[in-house]
Design a protein around this motif. Sequence first.
Motif, PDB file in Angstrom:
ATOM      1  N   THR A 129       2.600  18.186  -4.406  1.00 35.36           N
ATOM      2  CA  THR A 129       2.616  19.422  -3.633  1.00 35.36           C
ATOM      3  C   THR A 129       2.050  19.093  -2.262  1.00 35.36           C
ATOM      4  N   TYR A 130       2.843  19.333  -1.222  1.00 31.21           N
ATOM      5  CA  TYR A 130       2.388  18.923   0.105  1.00 31.21           C
ATOM      6  C   TYR A 130       3.035  19.767   1.197  1.00 31.21           C
ATOM      7  N   LEU A 131       2.427  19.709   2.374  1.00 31.80           N
ATOM      8  CA  LEU A 131       2.992  20.323   3.571  1.00 31.80           C
ATOM      9  C   LEU A 131       3.876  19.285   4.238  1.00 31.80           C
ATOM     10  N   ALA A 132       5.168  19.542   4.260  1.00 28.63           N
ATOM     11  CA  ALA A 132       6.090  18.602   4.899  1.00 28.63           C
ATOM     12  C   ALA A 132       5.810  18.541   6.394  1.00 28.63           C
ATOM     13  N   ALA A 133       5.936  17.352   6.957  1.00 25.55           N
ATOM     14  CA  ALA A 133       5.663  17.179   8.388  1.00 25.55           C
ATOM     15  C   ALA A 133       6.524  18.122   9.224  1.00 25.55           C
ATOM     16  N   LYS A 134       7.767  18.328   8.822  1.00 28.24           N
ATOM     17  CA  LYS A 134       8.676  19.204   9.587  1.00 28.24           C
ATOM     18  C   LYS A 134       8.234  20.662   9.537  1.00 28.24           C
ATOM     19  N   ASP A 135       7.454  21.025   8.482  1.00 29.24           N
ATOM     20  CA  ASP A 135       7.015  22.410   8.347  1.00 29.24           C
ATOM     21  C   ASP A 135       5.707  22.695   9.084  1.00 29.24           C
ATOM     22  N   ILE A 160       4.527   8.043  12.811  1.00 33.80           N
ATOM     23  CA  ILE A 160       3.309   7.250  12.608  1.00 33.80           C
ATOM     24  C   ILE A 160       3.717   5.789  12.647  1.00 33.80           C
ATOM     25  N   ASN A 161       3.100   5.034  13.546  1.00 32.67           N
ATOM     26  CA  ASN A 161       3.473   3.626  13.749  1.00 32.67           C
ATOM     27  C   ASN A 161       4.971   3.484  14.009  1.00 32.67           C
ATOM     28  N   GLY A 162       5.505   4.447  14.746  1.00 36.90           N
ATOM     29  CA  GLY A 162       6.907   4.401  15.148  1.00 36.90           C
ATOM     30  C   GLY A 162       7.895   4.878  14.114  1.00 36.90           C
ATOM     31  N   LYS A 163       7.408   5.330  12.918  1.00 39.05           N
ATOM     32  CA  LYS A 163       8.307   5.752  11.849  1.00 39.05           C
ATOM     33  C   LYS A 163       8.076   7.227  11.517  1.00 39.05           C
ATOM     34  N   PRO A 164       9.164   7.996  11.315  1.00 32.44           N
ATOM     35  CA  PRO A 164       9.007   9.396  10.892  1.00 32.44           C
ATOM     36  C   PRO A 164       8.258   9.466   9.563  1.00 32.44           C
ATOM     37  N   HIS A 165       7.493  10.535   9.348  1.00 32.22           N
ATOM     38  CA  HIS A 165       6.737  10.676   8.110  1.00 32.22           C
ATOM     39  C   HIS A 165       7.133  11.958   7.397  1.00 32.22           C
ATOM     40  N   ARG A 166       6.993  11.947   6.065  1.00 28.74           N
ATOM     41  CA  ARG A 166       7.416  13.069   5.230  1.00 28.74           C
ATOM     42  C   ARG A 166       6.317  14.104   5.061  1.00 28.74           C
ATOM     43  N   ASP A 167       5.118  13.629   4.774  1.00 28.90           N
ATOM     44  CA  ASP A 167       3.987  14.477   4.417  1.00 28.90           C
ATOM     45  C   ASP A 167       3.051  14.585   5.617  1.00 28.90           C
ATOM     46  N   PHE A 168       2.626  15.822   5.957  1.00 31.85           N
ATOM     47  CA  PHE A 168       1.691  15.979   7.074  1.00 31.85           C
ATOM     48  C   PHE A 168       0.431  15.148   6.856  1.00 31.85           C
ATOM     49  N   ASN A 169      -0.044  15.064   5.610  1.00 33.89           N
ATOM     50  CA  ASN A 169      -1.278  14.328   5.326  1.00 33.89           C
ATOM     51  C   ASN A 169      -1.148  12.829   5.520  1.00 33.89           C
ATOM     52  N   ASP A 170       0.069  12.336   5.797  1.00 33.32           N
ATOM     53  CA  ASP A 170       0.229  10.920   6.112  1.00 33.32           C
ATOM     54  C   ASP A 170      -0.533  10.537   7.380  1.00 33.32           C
ATOM     55  N   VAL A 171      -0.883  11.525   8.201  1.00 29.91           N
ATOM     56  CA  VAL A 171      -1.652  11.212   9.417  1.00 29.91           C
ATOM     57  C   VAL A 171      -3.048  10.711   9.060  1.00 29.91           C
ATOM     58  N   PHE A 172      -3.489  10.964   7.804  1.00 29.81           N
ATOM     59  CA  PHE A 172      -4.798  10.475   7.339  1.00 29.81           C
ATOM     60  C   PHE A 172      -4.648   9.323   6.355  1.00 29.81           C
ATOM     61  N   SER A 173      -3.464   8.766   6.201  1.00 29.78           N
ATOM     62  CA  SER A 173      -3.212   7.771   5.161  1.00 29.78           C
ATOM     63  C   SER A 173      -3.981   6.479   5.434  1.00 29.78           C
ATOM     64  N   SER A 174      -4.099   5.655   4.395  1.00 31.56           N
ATOM     65  CA  SER A 174      -4.778   4.369   4.546  1.00 31.56           C
ATOM     66  C   SER A 174      -4.037   3.472   5.535  1.00 31.56           C
ATOM     67  N   GLU A 175      -2.719   3.659   5.626  1.00 32.51           N
ATOM     68  CA  GLU A 175      -1.948   2.876   6.583  1.00 32.51           C
ATOM     69  C   GLU A 175      -2.448   3.121   8.007  1.00 32.51           C
ATOM     70  N   VAL A 176      -2.898   4.350   8.254  1.00 32.65           N
ATOM     71  CA  VAL A 176      -3.419   4.709   9.580  1.00 32.65           C
ATOM     72  C   VAL A 176      -4.885   4.333   9.711  1.00 32.65           C
ATOM     73  N   LEU A 177      -5.716   4.812   8.773  1.00 30.92           N
ATOM     74  CA  LEU A 177      -7.159   4.648   8.905  1.00 30.92           C
ATOM     75  C   LEU A 177      -7.622   3.220   8.644  1.00 30.92           C
ATOM     76  N   LEU A 178      -6.914   2.489   7.775  1.00 28.89           N
ATOM     77  CA  LEU A 178      -7.320   1.119   7.461  1.00 28.89           C
ATOM     78  C   LEU A 178      -6.417   0.082   8.113  1.00 28.89           C
ATOM     79  N   GLY A 179      -5.408   0.539   8.834  1.00 29.86           N
ATOM     80  CA  GLY A 179      -4.503  -0.378   9.507  1.00 29.86           C
ATOM     81  C   GLY A 179      -5.075  -0.885  10.822  1.00 29.86           C
ATOM     82  N   THR A 180      -4.306  -1.715  11.493  1.00 34.02           N
ATOM     83  CA  THR A 180      -4.694  -2.281  12.785  1.00 34.02           C
ATOM     84  C   THR A 180      -3.656  -1.880  13.825  1.00 34.02           C
TER      85      THR A 180
END
Length: 443
Positions: A129-135, A160-180
């Motif tokens: 259950t999630y808020l879609a990025a488009k919504d 995010i990192n040049g790629k469209p994202h599905r879930d709004f919460n992807d902005v807090f994902s480990s790919e973002v926070l733990l990435g370089t």
Amino acid sequence: MEVLIMAGQLILGLSILVGLHELGHLLAARMFGMRVEQYFIGFPPKVFSITRGETEYGLGAIPLGGYVKISGMIDESLDTAQMKAEPQPWEFRAKPAWQRLIVMLGGIIVNVITGIVIFVALTYINGDTYLAAKDARYGIVAHELAQQIGLKTGDRIVAINGKPHRDFNDVFSSEVLLGTNSTYTVERTGAGGAVERLTIDLPNDLVDKFSDKKSAPRFIEPIMPFEIGVVSKDMPAAKAGLKPGDRIVSINGRPTQYFHEVQQAVSVNKGRTIALGVQRGTQNLNLNMTVTPEGTIGFYPKSLLPVTKVQYTLGESITRGTERAFGVVYDNIKGFGKIFRGEVSASKALSGPIGIAQNLFGGVWKWDRFWFVTGLLSMALAFMNALPIPALDGGHSVLLLYEMVSGRKPSDRFLEAAQKVGMVILLGLMAFAIFNDVFKAVF
């Protein structure tokens, strides 16, 4: 009461995981004919025990671990007297190295299986259950931490990192926070109505700022149209007659449409009386209330943004749940990398039992969250035990791999010294984690 609930969840979760971990060692040892002398959940002093066959099963008073004592193995007990006698056929040290390696890995394997089963079950039962990025069509609320990196309220994060994202919460994902060198691509509407597309570079130490309990909740959230959800008893909103389903359309005569606008208008009027314009069905009401000294009036919002619900088949759940389980291990590896590179402070990133209870389990018992956190901890426990630190399963396994490759077994004296060094390291880390939890809770 919240403290008891947090403690209860932590103790139950750890007891389940430690019990299964040690059971993995016990079953592997029994499979190869080794004698298991003790199986304990918790550390001494002993609370209860019962003997069945050659094994004493029991509970210890300190619920932060557990142990299995296998005959002929140098472990936490440091029973050197037994090691001076001739090896017996049922002892750990009398078995081939490959069998001893499987015994040492038994606990890690069981924890991995447990984590996977929990994540698969939660995925199958609950779906997503999630808020879609488009919504998140109205854009974001950029709080102070977000503003520091160049974001503004009203921006729309489209990639995010040049790629469209599905879930709004992807902005807090480990790919973002733990990435370089992570980036957000945002669309920003200018004063003349023109939309420009910008790339916002995220600092590599952003996750360090998230570890600060004052900054963590103040980063990004979607701009949210809302209605009143739950009204807290004995708070200003309830006393003034605000009800679930109401819409706040103005405060002190200024129009409000979104939740963050209401928050801001209320917070700047601490201790003052404010006038709310409220729409209730076809009625327009004016309600006066006094804001608390903390800057609240006492209600929870109900978002009017559409929510996406996805259910998975069993096969899809197995795939997705397994990915999520191993994602915990991958995130731990990336997190340690951040610490070693100096991008994250160890004192902020590492938590002990107090921090786990507060930040993960919380003060309300919710079974879905309990099992999610237990699954997360199971994978984290497997990862931590696999580290090549003496006294951990990973440390024992490294020495056994050395024996298998070289054909030479380390001396008992060396193994005893390694066990003592490992125990000092582990006790030091535990003391640091507990002290760190207390420090963060107080300051």
